[in-house]
Write a protein that holds these residues in place. Structure first.
Motif, PDB file in Angstrom:
ATOM      1  N   PHE A   1      10.492   0.018  -3.115  1.00  0.00           N
ATOM      2  CA  PHE A   1      10.008   0.811  -3.530  1.00  0.00           C
ATOM      3  C   PHE A   1       8.930   2.152  -3.247  1.00  0.00           C
ATOM      4  N   SER A   2       8.480   3.302  -3.720  1.00  0.00           N
ATOM      5  CA  SER A   2       7.264   3.968  -3.190  1.00  0.00           C
ATOM      6  C   SER A   2       6.705   3.970  -4.813  1.00  0.00           C
ATOM      7  N   PHE A   3       5.808   4.161  -4.700  1.00  0.00           N
ATOM      8  CA  PHE A   3       4.998   5.081  -6.204  1.00  0.00           C
ATOM      9  C   PHE A   3       4.193   5.501  -5.587  1.00  0.00           C
TER      10      PHE A   3
ATOM     11  N   GLU B   1      18.409  -2.061   0.054  1.00  0.00           N
ATOM     12  CA  GLU B   1      18.460  -0.725  -0.885  1.00  0.00           C
ATOM     13  C   GLU B   1      16.668   0.281  -0.144  1.00  0.00           C
ATOM     14  N   ASP B   2      16.836   1.480  -0.084  1.00  0.00           N
ATOM     15  CA  ASP B   2      15.871   1.942  -0.745  1.00  0.00           C
ATOM     16  C   ASP B   2      15.492   2.944  -1.963  1.00  0.00           C
ATOM     17  N   ALA B   3      15.083   2.174  -2.605  1.00  0.00           N
ATOM     18  CA  ALA B   3      15.175   2.446  -4.544  1.00  0.00           C
ATOM     19  C   ALA B   3      13.434   3.398  -4.465  1.00  0.00           C
ATOM     20  N   ALA B   4      13.430   4.112  -3.471  1.00  0.00           N
ATOM     21  CA  ALA B   4      12.078   4.971  -3.830  1.00  0.00           C
ATOM     22  C   ALA B   4      11.816   5.760  -4.655  1.00  0.00           C
ATOM     23  N   GLN B   5      13.227   6.114  -5.059  1.00  0.00           N
ATOM     24  CA  GLN B   5      13.369   7.646  -5.669  1.00  0.00           C
ATOM     25  C   GLN B   5      14.394   7.103  -7.283  1.00  0.00           C
ATOM     26  N   ALA B   6      14.076   5.937  -7.383  1.00  0.00           N
ATOM     27  CA  ALA B   6      14.680   5.154  -8.277  1.00  0.00           C
ATOM     28  C   ALA B   6      14.988   4.650  -8.897  1.00  0.00           C
TER      29      ALA B   6
ATOM     30  N   GLY C   1       3.989  11.318  -6.790  1.00  0.00           N
ATOM     31  CA  GLY C   1       4.923  12.395  -7.607  1.00  0.00           C
ATOM     32  C   GLY C   1       6.790  10.828  -7.860  1.00  0.00           C
ATOM     33  N   LYS C   2       5.952  10.117  -7.880  1.00  0.00           N
ATOM     34  CA  LYS C   2       7.496   9.673  -7.889  1.00  0.00           C
ATOM     35  C   LYS C   2       7.798   9.500  -9.058  1.00  0.00           C
ATOM     36  N   ASN C   3       9.113   8.844  -9.940  1.00  0.00           N
ATOM     37  CA  ASN C   3       9.436   8.676 -11.021  1.00  0.00           C
ATOM     38  C   ASN C   3       8.811   7.108 -11.167  1.00  0.00           C
TER      39      ASN C   3
ATOM     40  N   ASN D   1       0.367  -1.203  -0.293  1.00  0.00           N
ATOM     41  CA  ASN D   1      -0.272   0.025   0.203  1.00  0.00           C
ATOM     42  C   ASN D   1       0.802   1.663  -0.269  1.00  0.00           C
ATOM     43  N   THR D   2       3.070   1.406   0.379  1.00  0.00           N
ATOM     44  CA  THR D   2       2.562   2.237   0.549  1.00  0.00           C
ATOM     45  C   THR D   2       4.662   2.058   0.548  1.00  0.00           C
ATOM     46  N   GLY D   3       4.568   3.263   0.285  1.00  0.00           N
ATOM     47  CA  GLY D   3       6.596   2.621   0.248  1.00  0.00           C
ATOM     48  C   GLY D   3       7.065   2.428   1.793  1.00  0.00           C
ATOM     49  N   THR D   4       6.627   3.352   2.166  1.00  0.00           N
ATOM     50  CA  THR D   4       6.851   3.246   4.305  1.00  0.00           C
ATOM     51  C   THR D   4       6.286   1.518   4.422  1.00  0.00           C
ATOM     52  N   SER D   5       5.248   1.021   4.006  1.00  0.00           N
ATOM     53  CA  SER D   5       4.917  -0.649   4.334  1.00  0.00           C
ATOM     54  C   SER D   5       5.583  -1.057   3.893  1.00  0.00           C
ATOM     55  N   ALA D   6       6.617  -0.232   1.774  1.00  0.00           N
ATOM     56  CA  ALA D   6       7.582  -1.654   1.837  1.00  0.00           C
ATOM     57  C   ALA D   6       8.691  -1.595   2.612  1.00  0.00           C
ATOM     58  N   LEU D   7       9.205  -0.927   2.919  1.00  0.00           N
ATOM     59  CA  LEU D   7      10.401  -0.750   4.143  1.00  0.00           C
ATOM     60  C   LEU D   7       9.697  -1.647   4.871  1.00  0.00           C
ATOM     61  N   HIS D   8       8.908  -1.418   5.806  1.00  0.00           N
ATOM     62  CA  HIS D   8       8.759  -2.405   7.218  1.00  0.00           C
ATOM     63  C   HIS D   8       8.523  -3.538   7.439  1.00  0.00           C
TER      64      HIS D   8
ATOM     65  N   GLU E   1      -1.441   5.798  -2.948  1.00  0.00           N
ATOM     66  CA  GLU E   1      -0.505   5.357  -2.426  1.00  0.00           C
ATOM     67  C   GLU E   1      -0.195   3.817  -3.414  1.00  0.00           C
ATOM     68  N   GLY E   2       1.420   3.690  -3.079  1.00  0.00           N
ATOM     69  CA  GLY E   2       1.978   2.159  -2.745  1.00  0.00           C
ATOM     70  C   GLY E   2       2.711   2.664  -2.924  1.00  0.00           C
ATOM     71  N   GLY E   3       3.434   0.487  -2.684  1.00  0.00           N
ATOM     72  CA  GLY E   3       4.661   0.532  -2.829  1.00  0.00           C
ATOM     73  C   GLY E   3       5.410  -0.828  -3.703  1.00  0.00           C
TER      74      GLY E   3
ATOM     75  N   THR F   1      18.350  11.222   4.176  1.00  0.00           N
ATOM     76  CA  THR F   1      17.025  10.565   3.432  1.00  0.00           C
ATOM     77  C   THR F   1      15.636  11.232   3.975  1.00  0.00           C
ATOM     78  N   PHE F   2      14.135  11.191   3.136  1.00  0.00           N
ATOM     79  CA  PHE F   2      13.252  10.709   3.462  1.00  0.00           C
ATOM     80  C   PHE F   2      13.175   9.806   4.614  1.00  0.00           C
ATOM     81  N   ILE F   3      12.267  10.525   5.625  1.00  0.00           N
ATOM     82  CA  ILE F   3      12.581   9.798   7.002  1.00  0.00           C
ATOM     83  C   ILE F   3      12.080   8.163   7.185  1.00  0.00           C
ATOM     84  N   ALA F   4      11.224   7.799   5.591  1.00  0.00           N
ATOM     85  CA  ALA F   4      10.283   6.946   6.225  1.00  0.00           C
ATOM     86  C   ALA F   4      11.668   5.627   5.852  1.00  0.00           C
ATOM     87  N   THR F   5      13.020   6.160   5.660  1.00  0.00           N
ATOM     88  CA  THR F   5      13.564   4.868   5.544  1.00  0.00           C
ATOM     89  C   THR F   5      13.841   4.070   7.419  1.00  0.00           C
TER      90      THR F   5
HETATM   91  C1  LIG Z   1      13.503   8.069   0.057  1.00  0.00           C
HETATM   92  C2  LIG Z   1      12.047   6.742   0.652  1.00  0.00           C
HETATM   93  N1  LIG Z   1      11.894   6.389   1.364  1.00  0.00           N
HETATM   94  C3  LIG Z   1      10.058   5.986   1.701  1.00  0.00           C
HETATM   95  C4  LIG Z   1       9.559   6.689   0.896  1.00  0.00           C
HETATM   96  C5  LIG Z   1       8.036   6.263   1.259  1.00  0.00           C
HETATM   97  O1  LIG Z   1       7.457   6.159   0.256  1.00  0.00           O
HETATM   98  P1  LIG Z   1       5.627   6.214   0.181  1.00  0.00           P
HETATM   99  O2  LIG Z   1       5.422   7.621   0.442  1.00  0.00           O
HETATM  100  O3  LIG Z   1       5.165   5.850  -0.498  1.00  0.00           O
HETATM  101  O4  LIG Z   1       4.742   5.862   2.006  1.00  0.00           O
HETATM  102  C6  LIG Z   1       9.655   7.837  -0.012  1.00  0.00           C
HETATM  103  C7  LIG Z   1       8.500   8.831  -0.046  1.00  0.00           C
HETATM  104  O5  LIG Z   1       7.990   9.405   0.275  1.00  0.00           O
HETATM  105  C8  LIG Z   1      11.455   8.097   0.080  1.00  0.00           C
HETATM  106  O6  LIG Z   1      11.599   9.389  -0.784  1.00  0.00           O
END
Ligand SMILES: Cc1ncc(COP(=O)(O)O)c(C=O)c1O
Length: 366
Positions: free
Chosen positions: A180-182, A156-161, A185-187, A59-66, A193-195, A86-90
């Motif tokens: 990854f984050s979808f 790898e946090d590839a959310a932006q790549a 605004g991501k590429n 559902n989100t990139g944050t969940s993907a990391l978790h 939301e998506g991840g 980095t963005f705090i979600a890492t």
């Molecule tokens: C580097 C990085 N990690 C993690 C995230 C988290 O992704 P999301 O916003 O989809 O939860 C983002 C994006 O917001 C991000 O830029």
């Protein structure tokens, strides 16, 4: 005066509208809303795009990391090393598992400093999370060597790549597991939301499929504590349409970045550097200047939108005050936070708009 937008997702939508609506009709006709066949199809295509054996849509990139951290077995008492810029979600992904994020400084490419990562290793360290910040691959070979030497896992946090190349190989297929984050605004962005997670390990991906689905392989039989972190069918359908265009859109971003790199000439501005043998996807184009508020005002008065990524590094965020980091501890990240300015960049940015950004930056004189 017409503004040069920082990002205009509407322009891209105009080019894919018909395909998106056709796919959405199919999702709705099949009532395949939460998980389901459209998600599975996107997962297969995304895994193959990245060069990974498996992918999971969430559902989100944050969940993907978790979920990636949980699949690796990271938990209370463990430490995971990550860059402070980095963005705090890492860091959230690490904290949600009960582990401790250990923030280290960045290098001249704004990515994790591998020597700093080595110096931060303790007997509790389980993993290193490398972030491909701004769409620039971090130094995965150096991280891999460190991880192998020290018996650590590499995330790898590839959310932006999405689509970036490191030594000819797609990011997301090099570490042990990648997130990854979808975010729109991501590429590669959903319309909500998506991840996603990629890995070559079947046992880890099967665990993630279960964790995201209430800990159940079979409906209403919950084998472990789970989460509701499934990807929506409607989002998977958009992502599948968009994936067909991703390489071309990334080329468009490289065109913008190439022009900025060649044509921005101003002693007060530092331009981003590209690590050797990498092909960035320029999620963000971040320049640096000492008086960045002045520069942003100047750009605004020339009708150019700009943004900040990120104004406060993670180790100085209030949420992590309990970890005891002090200002001055990670100087490169702190300097970046006070000097960074992100310029407009997206595939549909027109050359006359790029001209305006370049003219505005070049005419800034402090
Ligand atoms: C580097 C990085 N990690 C993690 C995230 C988290 O992704 P999301 O916003 O989809 O939860 C983002 C994006 O917001 C991000 O830029």
């Amino acid at each position: 005066m017409q503004q040069v937008p920082f990002l205009d997702l509407g322009r891209q939508y105009e080019t894919i509208k018909q395909d998106v609506h056709a796919e959405w009709d199919a999702v709705i006709a099949q009532t395949a809303f939460a998980g389901g066949p459209f998600v599975t199809r996107f997962e297969q295509q995304f895994a193959s795009y990245c060069g990974s054996a498996f992918a999971a849509g969430v559902n989100t990139g944050t969940s993907a990391l978790h979920l990636a951290m949980l699949a690796l077995g990271i938990g209370p008492g463990d430490e995971v090393i990550l860059p402070a810029n980095t963005f705090i979600a890492t860091a959230w992904g690490i904290s949600y598992c009960g582990a401790t994020p250990v923030f280290v400084d960045c290098n001249e490419y704004h990515n994790i400093d591998v020597d700093a990562a080595r110096a931060a290793i303790t007997s509790r360290t389980r993993a290193i999370a490398g972030v491909h910040l701004y769409g620039q691959p971090c130094d995965l070979n150096a991280l891999r060597k460190l991880a192998t030497d020290e018996n650590l896992l590499l995330i790898e946090d590839a959310a932006q790549a999405h689509g970036a190349l490191y030594h000819g190989q797609k990011v997301g297929s090099i570490g042990d597991i990648a997130a990854f984050s979808f975010y729109p605004g991501k590429n590669l962005g959903a319309y909500g939301e998506g991840g996603g997670i990629t890995t070559d390990r079947k046992d880890w991906i099967d665990h993630i499929y279960r964790l995201r689905n209430h800990g159940a392989d079979q409906r209403y039989y919950h084998d472990e504590l789970g989460y509701n972190m499934r990807m929506d069918g409607l989002q998977a359908a958009v992502l599948e349409v968009k994936l067909r265009h991703l390489d071309r859109w990334n080329d468009g971003r490289r065109h913008v970045a190439g022009r900025y790199l060649n044509e921005i000439r101003n002693d007060r501005i530092s331009l981003p550097k590209v690590l050797e043998d990498t092909v960035p996807v320029w999620h963000l184009f971040v320049i640096q200047t000492d008086q960045r508020d002045e520069l942003m005002k100047h750009l605004g008065s020339h009708g150019v939108q700009s943004a900040l990524h990120y104004p406060v590094p993670c180790h100085l965020q209030k949420a992590y005050a309990g970890l005891g980091y002090q200002e001055g501890g990670l100087p490169r990240s702190e300097h970046l936070a006070t000097t960074c300015v992100s310029l407009p960049i997206f595939a549909e940015l027109r050359d006359d708009e790029i001209d305006r950004v370049i003219d505005a930056v070049n005419s800034y004189n402090g």
